[in-house]
Design an enzyme around this catalytic site. Structure first.
Site, PDB file in Angstrom:
ATOM      1  N   ASP A 232       0.908  -1.132   0.001  1.00  0.00           N
ATOM      2  CA  ASP A 232      -0.091   0.027  -0.041  1.00  0.00           C
ATOM      3  C   ASP A 232       1.030   1.118   0.002  1.00  0.00           C
ATOM      4  O   ASP A 232       2.067   1.184   0.429  1.00  0.00           O
ATOM      5  CB  ASP A 232      -1.016   0.033   1.219  1.00  0.00           C
ATOM      6  CG  ASP A 232      -2.067   0.775   1.064  1.00  0.00           C
ATOM      7  OD1 ASP A 232      -2.204   1.652   0.149  1.00  0.00           O
ATOM      8  OD2 ASP A 232      -3.063   0.815   1.983  1.00  0.00           O
ATOM      9  N   TRP A 233       0.434   2.390  -0.601  1.00  0.00           N
ATOM     10  CA  TRP A 233       1.233   3.732  -0.865  1.00  0.00           C
ATOM     11  C   TRP A 233       2.013   4.116   0.596  1.00  0.00           C
ATOM     12  O   TRP A 233       1.344   4.618   1.456  1.00  0.00           O
ATOM     13  CB  TRP A 233       0.553   4.620  -1.759  1.00  0.00           C
ATOM     14  CG  TRP A 233       0.509   4.622  -3.089  1.00  0.00           C
ATOM     15  CD1 TRP A 233       0.723   5.573  -3.876  1.00  0.00           C
ATOM     16  CD2 TRP A 233       0.496   3.356  -3.845  1.00  0.00           C
ATOM     17  NE1 TRP A 233       0.826   5.075  -4.938  1.00  0.00           N
ATOM     18  CE2 TRP A 233       0.572   3.606  -5.078  1.00  0.00           C
ATOM     19  CE3 TRP A 233      -0.018   1.961  -3.614  1.00  0.00           C
ATOM     20  CZ2 TRP A 233       0.581   3.007  -6.335  1.00  0.00           C
ATOM     21  CZ3 TRP A 233      -0.076   1.106  -4.672  1.00  0.00           C
ATOM     22  CH2 TRP A 233       0.312   1.467  -6.032  1.00  0.00           C
TER      23      TRP A 233
END
Length: 770
Positions: A232-233
């Site tokens: 996830d970013w």
């Protein structure tokens, strides 16, 4: 490209180039290597529409994305309970990705709805892992049929936004397997997603992005996942440990600033270069899977996709209450009241936010009906009651035949990055609904929200339609359902509690600082409410129609089965009303007698069917071992206890008109070692030891002893009152073997007890080999 050719490419790369492929090029692109013909590829959000940003990049949607079609959010998709429909929606999303040269669409979002307060519940599908897994798999199949990758997220247990980047989820193995990993297992095994997105949070102290048991042992070795894992970013914990654990691609790109950590780790022996090669190979396999099937002639068909969005919205809206007020008639004078009639709330905030090409409000969609008047009634900038607006709305409602109030949660109530703090709607909306209902007995409320809300006015209105966040075609869908052009068929994929305090996670959400304990275990949603026999506002699986359905003739094709076999279940469903309609037939399984605490029933099948008036269809389900199993923490595997199970066919978790029984026999023996700490009840209930126990009891009885002598003494009436036969039986059942030594008056020694245990263990080993 074949695996051999990919390995050949990797063999031509120096360490630095291999390391560079494990990081993004920028915010949305994965790195490439031009000299080796490895292209740069684009990953983009989101679960319910394409959010492709052209120039300036950011995660949370501050910068504008291209115009696209906003499909209904996950909460609305799930309430369709329609695999075929969501697979069809997936094909449209896949076609859009081909047209925009997007290699991986980041979704579906499929975390379990542990608490109604989670800020991203609008993106997530259900409180039930079976529903989440089945519907996510359908969406993935549709998208990937167009040779575009998906990334089911967030793996795993990202069930809150509060401290999501630092919190550790504390949960036991059974809870993880039965509730929080099960849906991901289904999507990986059934739909084979190209990528998986890891979560921000830690699990039992280890961050998801560097959790080897999660990413390698379970995901790859056990489930057979063969794609790449993307962070996830900004969630990558430590680059080298993450690669070793099973992570592939860190997003967004860091400009190569961390590549030297990988290079140095290989050179100093901390990271085996073969592991790095494998991670790069997994990435390139997906890169070429897309680029070799890229359709440069693909077209973003906005009109076709908008029609698809409307169809999903229509099937996802749930009719919660209807006391004869719906459908509306074109001849009736109807007051549309509420801001969301004119400016609908149709999606949530954060990384999934779509720059919608064309949003249709209910007021616009109802333009063909001349007898509609509109009053705003409230503003959602804050909770303040505007009495002028309320009075105008009350006048309009009083003058009409019926009033339809478009209410719900403002944008600020639900979003990525923060959780709700209560389940209430804004007080100005609750006030408006009450005031209108005072003067208009035929009041209908349409709700725009991504998660359950409290409804203090539920008994004061005659109709409630849960619209969830219905995408850009929400207005067309609402008007078609209100006026009967479409028959409601949605079902709730989550329970609506009466109040927040009833939720099983209430005392442990969102946790204490950087730790949250899932102390409710497997009792999430309806599993908890049904076990406690608690009243709810609306139960899981619930939803009304403008027609009625009758269930009958539930049959199983066998009354007994081994857990290695399957049983076929059939049930007849008849449309007993005057209108054509769709019904979601739900199949639950209940373990009638278990040695461990299990939910009263669990959903193990659903099918959505369409029936003409008077028509009957037979719905068929096939149940195997997993439908009857629980996760056994001794075996670290699924296990079925021999015994009777009930098969329940119904309209919701609380409406079960048909049931049948089946005996399921386990073919798997649990490991068992007897010691002096083993209780007499456990020993005596083991069928393998029946003959041995009979002999043991005979010997103990003939030996006599203090305990036996005491029991054989004639008791006075007061003694009989003090010590009943039931008390003696219970004492004996739960008494460890070692306690008999002290109570036997010397007739039984510890050496004798240990010898008995050795004999019993030998019998078990002879019979089962362990």
């Amino acid at each position: 490209m074949t695996a051999e050719k990919i390995k050949e490419l990797i063999g031509r790369m120096p360490l630095a180039e291999k390391a560079s492929l494990c990081s993004g090029k920028d915010f949305w692109h994965a790195n490439g290597l031009e000299r080796l013909g490895i292209p740069v590829t684009l990953l983009t959000d989101g679960p319910h529409g394409l959010r492709k940003q052209e120039d300036e990049y950011d995660e949370l949607g501050i910068h504008e994305a291209i115009k696209a079609v906003c499909f209904p959010a996950g909460c609305a998709m799930a309430s369709t309970f329609n695999r075929e429909l969501l697979e069809e929606q997936g094909t449209r999303l896949g076609e859009e990705c081909q047209a925009e040269n997007v290699s991986v669409l980041l979704g579906p979002a499929m975390n379990i709805k542990r608490s109604p307060l989670c800020g991203r519940n609008f993106e997530y599908l259900s409180e039930d892992p079976y529903v989440s897994g089945e519907l996510a798999a359908a969406l993935v199949k549709g998208i990937q049929s167009k040779h575009v990758g998906t990334s089911p997220k967030h793996f795993a247990m990202n069930n809150q936004e509060t401290r999501r980047m630092s919190v550790s989820v504390e949960a036991d193995e059974r809870t993880m397997r039965e509730i929080y990993l099960s849906g991901f297992e289904t999507v990986v095994k059934e739909a084979k997603p190209w990528t998986i997105m890891s979560a921000y949070n830690a699990i039992n102290g280890t961050f998801s992005s560097s959790h080897e048991w999660l990413l390698d042992t379970v995901l790859r070795k056990e489930w057979g996942f063969d794609g790449y894992v993307v962070s996830d970013w900004g969630s990558m914990d430590r680059k080298v440990s993450s690669l070793k654990a099973g992570m592939n691609l860190e997003m967004p790109g860091d400009g190569g600033s961390n590549d030297h950590f990988i290079v140095n780790a290989v050179r100093n022996g901390e990271l085996d270069e073969a592991v790095l090669d494998k991670r790069v190979e997994e990435i390139l396999g997906i890169v070429f899977r897309f680029t070799e099937h890229w359709d440069e002639n693909a077209v973003f068909d906005y009109e076709k996709d908008e029609a698809m969005s409307q169809k999903v919205a229509e099937e996802g809206m749930v009719l919660l209450k209807n006391e004869g007020v719906l459908p509306l008639s074109a001849q009736e004078k109807v007051a549309f009241i509420g801001k969301y009639a004119k400016k609908p709330r149709y999606q949530g905030g954060g990384s999934s936010h779509v720059n919608s090409r064309n949003v249709i409000s209910a007021l616009e969609a109802a333009s063909e009906y001349p007898n509609i008047v509109f009053e705003q009634g409230f503003d959602d900038v804050d909770d303040a009651i505007d009495e002028t607006m309320v009075e105008a709305a009350v006048r309009a409602a009083k003058a009409a035949d019926k009033a339809v109030i478009f209410a719900g949660l403002p944008d600020s109530y639900e979003s990525e990055s923060y959780d709700r703090v209560h389940m209430r709607m804004p007080e100005n909306q609750n006030h408006l609904i009450r005031e209108v209902a005072k003067v208009q007995p035929n009041t209908i409320v349409l709700l725009h929200n991504g998660a359950p809300v409290e409804m203090p006015w539920v008994d004061e209105v005659k109709g409630i339609l849960e619209c969830y966040l219905g995408g850009q075609a929400v207005g067309n869908a609402q008007v078609n359902l209100l006026f009967g052009k479409v028959n409601p068929s949605g079902k709730l994929a989550e329970s609506f509690p009466l109040r927040l305090q009833d939720n099983p996670s209430y005392l442990n959400f969102p946790g204490e600082k950087d730790k949250v304990s899932y102390r409710e275990g497997v009792f999430v949603g309806y599993r908890y409410y049904d076990y406690r026999e608690m009243d709810v506002l609306f139960p899981f699986g619930y939803g009304l129609s403008y027609t009625t359905f009758a269930y009958s003739n539930l049959q199983v094709d066998r009354k007994e089965m081994d857990d290695t076999e399957t049983v076929t279940v059939t049930v007849d469903v008849t449309n007993t009303g005057a209108l054509a309609g769709k019904e979601c037939v739900q199949l639950y399984v209940a373990d009638k007698e278990s040695t461990l605490i299990r939910p009263r029933k669990e959903l193990k099948g659903f099918e959505k069917i369409e029936l003409a008036p008077g028509e009957t269809k037979t719905v068929t389900f096939v149940l195997g071992k997993r439908a009857f199993a629980y996760w056994n923490t001794e075996l670290h595997d699924w296990h079925v206890e021999s015994g009777e199970f009930e098969i329940l066919a119904g309209k919701s978790s609380r409406d079960i008109p048909c049931r049948e029984s089946i005996f399921v026999k386990s073919t798997q023996t649990l490991p068992c070692t007897y010691t002096p700490d083993s209780t007499m009840g456990d020993i005596m209930s083991d069928p393998d030891l029946a003959e041995f126990v009979a002999g043991m009891m005979k010997n103990m009885a003939s030996a006599g002893g203090a305990m036996g002598a005491h029991q054989n003494q004639e008791q006075s009436e007061s003694q009989k009152e003090a010590v009943s036969a039931q008390m003696y039986a219970s004492m004996a059942k739960y008494m460890p073997l070692r306690k008999l030594v002290g109570l036997s008056g010397g007739a039984l020694t510890m050496e004798m007890a240990e010898g008995m245990c050795a004999q019993m263990n030998a019998i078990k080993k002879k019979l089962h080999g362990k």
